[in-house]
Design a protein around this motif. Structure first.
Motif, PDB file in Angstrom:
ATOM      1  N   ARG A  48       0.812  -1.223   0.000  1.00  0.00           N
ATOM      2  CA  ARG A  48       0.000   0.000   0.000  1.00  0.00           C
ATOM      3  C   ARG A  48       0.844   1.272   0.000  1.00  0.00           C
ATOM      4  O   ARG A  48       0.296   2.368   0.075  1.00  0.00           O
ATOM      5  N   GLU A  49       2.150   1.130  -0.079  1.00  0.00           N
ATOM      6  CA  GLU A  49       3.015   2.302   0.050  1.00  0.00           C
ATOM      7  C   GLU A  49       3.233   3.048  -1.266  1.00  0.00           C
ATOM      8  O   GLU A  49       3.161   2.476  -2.347  1.00  0.00           O
ATOM      9  N   ALA A  95      -1.206   0.194  -3.692  1.00  0.00           N
ATOM     10  CA  ALA A  95      -1.368   1.621  -3.374  1.00  0.00           C
ATOM     11  C   ALA A  95      -2.456   2.222  -4.250  1.00  0.00           C
ATOM     12  O   ALA A  95      -2.374   2.164  -5.473  1.00  0.00           O
ATOM     13  N   GLN A  96      -3.474   2.799  -3.623  1.00  0.00           N
ATOM     14  CA  GLN A  96      -4.608   3.357  -4.356  1.00  0.00           C
ATOM     15  C   GLN A  96      -4.486   4.875  -4.490  1.00  0.00           C
ATOM     16  O   GLN A  96      -3.605   5.497  -3.921  1.00  0.00           O
ATOM     17  N   ASP A  97      -5.413   5.432  -5.234  1.00  0.00           N
ATOM     18  CA  ASP A  97      -5.673   6.881  -5.285  1.00  0.00           C
ATOM     19  C   ASP A  97      -4.644   7.705  -6.058  1.00  0.00           C
ATOM     20  O   ASP A  97      -4.984   8.779  -6.542  1.00  0.00           O
ATOM     21  N   PHE A  98      -3.402   7.266  -6.142  1.00  0.00           N
ATOM     22  CA  PHE A  98      -2.378   8.104  -6.761  1.00  0.00           C
ATOM     23  C   PHE A  98      -1.685   7.390  -7.912  1.00  0.00           C
ATOM     24  O   PHE A  98      -1.549   6.165  -7.908  1.00  0.00           O
ATOM     25  N   LYS A 103       1.062  15.193  -7.719  1.00  0.00           N
ATOM     26  CA  LYS A 103       1.533  16.096  -6.671  1.00  0.00           C
ATOM     27  C   LYS A 103       0.711  15.839  -5.411  1.00  0.00           C
ATOM     28  O   LYS A 103      -0.521  15.871  -5.459  1.00  0.00           O
ATOM     29  N   VAL A 104       1.393  15.602  -4.317  1.00  0.00           N
ATOM     30  CA  VAL A 104       0.689  15.249  -3.078  1.00  0.00           C
ATOM     31  C   VAL A 104       1.202  16.086  -1.917  1.00  0.00           C
ATOM     32  O   VAL A 104       2.270  16.708  -1.987  1.00  0.00           O
ATOM     33  N   PHE A 148      -1.338  10.462   2.471  1.00  0.00           N
ATOM     34  CA  PHE A 148      -1.213  11.597   1.550  1.00  0.00           C
ATOM     35  C   PHE A 148      -2.564  12.029   0.997  1.00  0.00           C
ATOM     36  O   PHE A 148      -3.517  11.244   0.955  1.00  0.00           O
ATOM     37  N   GLY A 149      -2.600  13.290   0.588  1.00  0.00           N
ATOM     38  CA  GLY A 149      -3.759  13.811  -0.123  1.00  0.00           C
ATOM     39  C   GLY A 149      -3.285  14.475  -1.402  1.00  0.00           C
ATOM     40  O   GLY A 149      -2.118  14.876  -1.509  1.00  0.00           O
ATOM     41  N   LYS A 150      -4.190  14.587  -2.366  1.00  0.00           N
ATOM     42  CA  LYS A 150      -3.846  15.301  -3.603  1.00  0.00           C
ATOM     43  C   LYS A 150      -3.611  16.770  -3.269  1.00  0.00           C
ATOM     44  O   LYS A 150      -4.402  17.389  -2.559  1.00  0.00           O
ATOM     45  N   ALA A 151      -2.542  17.343  -3.804  1.00  0.00           N
ATOM     46  CA  ALA A 151      -2.279  18.763  -3.567  1.00  0.00           C
ATOM     47  C   ALA A 151      -3.301  19.600  -4.330  1.00  0.00           C
ATOM     48  O   ALA A 151      -3.679  19.247  -5.450  1.00  0.00           O
TER      49      ALA A 151
END
Lengths: 358, 358
Positions: A48-49, A95-98, A103-104, A148-151
């Motif tokens: 998941r990293e 690892a999901q979402d990215f 950019k995070v 992390f979140g999307k920047a």
């Protein structure tokens, strides 16, 4: 396809360097405990990293507390830095979402692991940047995608690094949980700091009338001219001040101002506690809270979906940007800590970690 | 019509006696300051006022505090009693909401005058029963219609007198403001008291799992058998106790239990402060509240529309009734105060003011 397949391992190995530059804190203590390492091992992301190349790392007073050992569970050695922005350069297969290239910005810990507190029965989770997991005082960070979140779009790395614990915690405390209404009267303490200046800007953009409280008469002009505060109150040396009752108060200082801020909270009003996590205890007069139907709302964080969604949209719509006091090289982190300890900062100090923005 | 017109003044004069029986408190102090008057003047209702014949007046620890002079703005002499139930016997020409014959219960003050606090810049409003306005320790009370709510149907006067600051404040704090969700875990301190027993009943009826905290092991059976608490925790003599983290905690005691209750509030959870308005100050650890995103909600009252509407409906649906410890004659008010001071009460003591229910 076969070309890509052949190329992929090579790209990955290129994206994941073996070592990088990191500022190690050997153990909690003075700034002289910082030592630069040029051959710190980079962990390839698994499961998941994601692996993030750090561009900018913001400093807040919590960095000082972390360095001084306020949290007993800190790793030794550790790499400080709980607020940073960078680019995803590699990811594990779960690892999901990215995607690589995204950019995070960092949340304070893996929110898929724990929410809203990073502390559970077994203690602190093992993904608290700067404490139980190496943070942004270094060129590369490996951590779960939930950290992390999307920047927000159109922000520099320096700006993005300053959003989470400032605009983020205020948004969560005052807007999501406190349901701040346009037209309300809002009072903000510590209004020149990173969190306070974000609170003033958010409340003003929301159509509220804002009273900014500062400990320094010299900063009154900044509050009026730059942050557009409607009123400015200068607190006494002991932190106490007098102000009329406000629908919402946002307490960004803590102990010294708390009693005055509670008195400045109108009947039925809300006091949002944000800012530094210290061991300070304050006197809470129960009768006052009950008789006045006051709500006190502690906020330390924001959900990553909320930051990248509604908050990012609101900031873009109103063109809100974090106040940056100075951008300094990573090797100057010790000097930056000293500035923070002297309270000589107006907004955030940001470390330029990888030489240049994203 | 002409018959009615002729008769009306006569009925009014009959409904408004010139004098009545009231227990006067000459000035704050010991129970010996209570003196029964048999010729206390009854004020005919004018304008927005209604005249209420008092049937039952409930006593809570606040009565003791009022009598002892905890609030400096108390009238001298005054008639205590901020929670009573009675029947409207006459009304001024601007009095809304009620008809002669309506069963009502008292709110703590005229809510059309101030909300949610009876204190404003000029001080306490002049309609605080027992403090700035004569209350329910007497046969008749004249006050604005906004000081009353419709009594829930199918309740006796004794029961109706006990609803407002018990079920009412808990409903306002935990349900309306705290948005308690079915299935949540709820902890209640002071669970055998008037407010605490209401909190246990409301939370259970809402489908929550309830832990009841009491200072007395002897009361554990009452909590399990009568109030249907899922778990009972007996606090130590100093008030401290240990309990797992709960989604919501309802603090009905105050100082002695506060620290333990805060620790028993889960991350992201809510602590509702209700009960006695004392001058107690407690230590509030700011870092804990921030790091755990805890909300603290003070509640002293409930809007009269909410009490007569959603709360009355909920209580009727689940057949919830206040716990009454004893019904005593008005002249025994001093003895009742002594019982309250000795903390020898399980639920409310109610004074039978006008001899019999409505």
């Amino acid at each position: 396809n076969s070309f890509c397949t052949l190329l992929a391992p090579k790209m990955t190995s290129k994206a994941v360097p073996a070592v990088c530059r990191r500022l190690l804190l050997s153990e909690p203590g003075p700034v002289t405990n910082f030592k630069m390492s040029h051959d710190a091992a980079v962990k390839a992301p698994a499961g998941r990293e994601v692996l993030v190349k750090v561009h900018a790392c913001a400093l807040a007073y919590r960095d000082v507390l972390d360095r001084q050992g306020a949290f007993k569970f800190i790793r030794r050695p550790t790499v400080l830095g709980h607020e940073f922005a960078g680019v995803v350069v590699a990811k594990g297969d779960e690892a999901q979402d990215f995607a690589v290239g995204d950019k995070v910005l960092s949340m304070h810990w893996d929110q898929t692991q724990a929410w809203p507190s990073p502390l559970n029965k077994a203690g602190a989770v093992d993904t608290m940047f700067g404490l139980t997991c190496d943070g942004g005082y270094g060129e590369y960070v490996t951590a779960p995608y939930g950290s992390f979140g999307k920047a927000p779009a159109k922000m520099s790395a320096v700006e993005a690094a300053c959003v989470m614990s400032t605009f983020g915690t205020v948004w969560n405390g005052a807007f999501t949980r406190g349901q701040l209404q346009p037209g309300s009267s809002v009072l903000v303490t510590g209004a020149t700091g990173g969190v306070g200046s974000a609170a003033v800007q958010l409340a003003r953009a929301h159509g509220c009338r804002v009273t900014a409280v500062t400990s320094s008469a010299a900063k009154a002009e900044f509050l009026k001219e730059d942050l557009k505060a409607d009123d400015v109150v200068v607190a006494k040396d002991d932190g106490s001040y007098k102000a009329a009752a406000h629908d919402m108060t946002i307490e960004c200082v803590g102990g010294p101002t708390f009693a005055s801020t509670l008195r400045a909270t109108a009947p039925g009003g809300k006091m949002v506690l944000v800012g530094n996590v210290t061991n300070a205890k304050v006197d809470l007069p129960l009768g006052f809270c009950i008789l006045n139907s006051v709500s006190i709302i502690g906020s330390d964080s924001i959900r990553r979906e909320e930051l990248s969604g509604p908050l990012a949209d609101f900031m873009a719509k109103h063109d809100l940007r974090p106040r940056v006091h100075a951008v300094m090289p990573l090797a100057m982190a010790g000097a930056a800590h000293t500035m923070l300890e002297r309270r000589a900062v107006c907004g955030r100090i940001v470390l330029n970690v990888s030489g240049g923005d994203w």
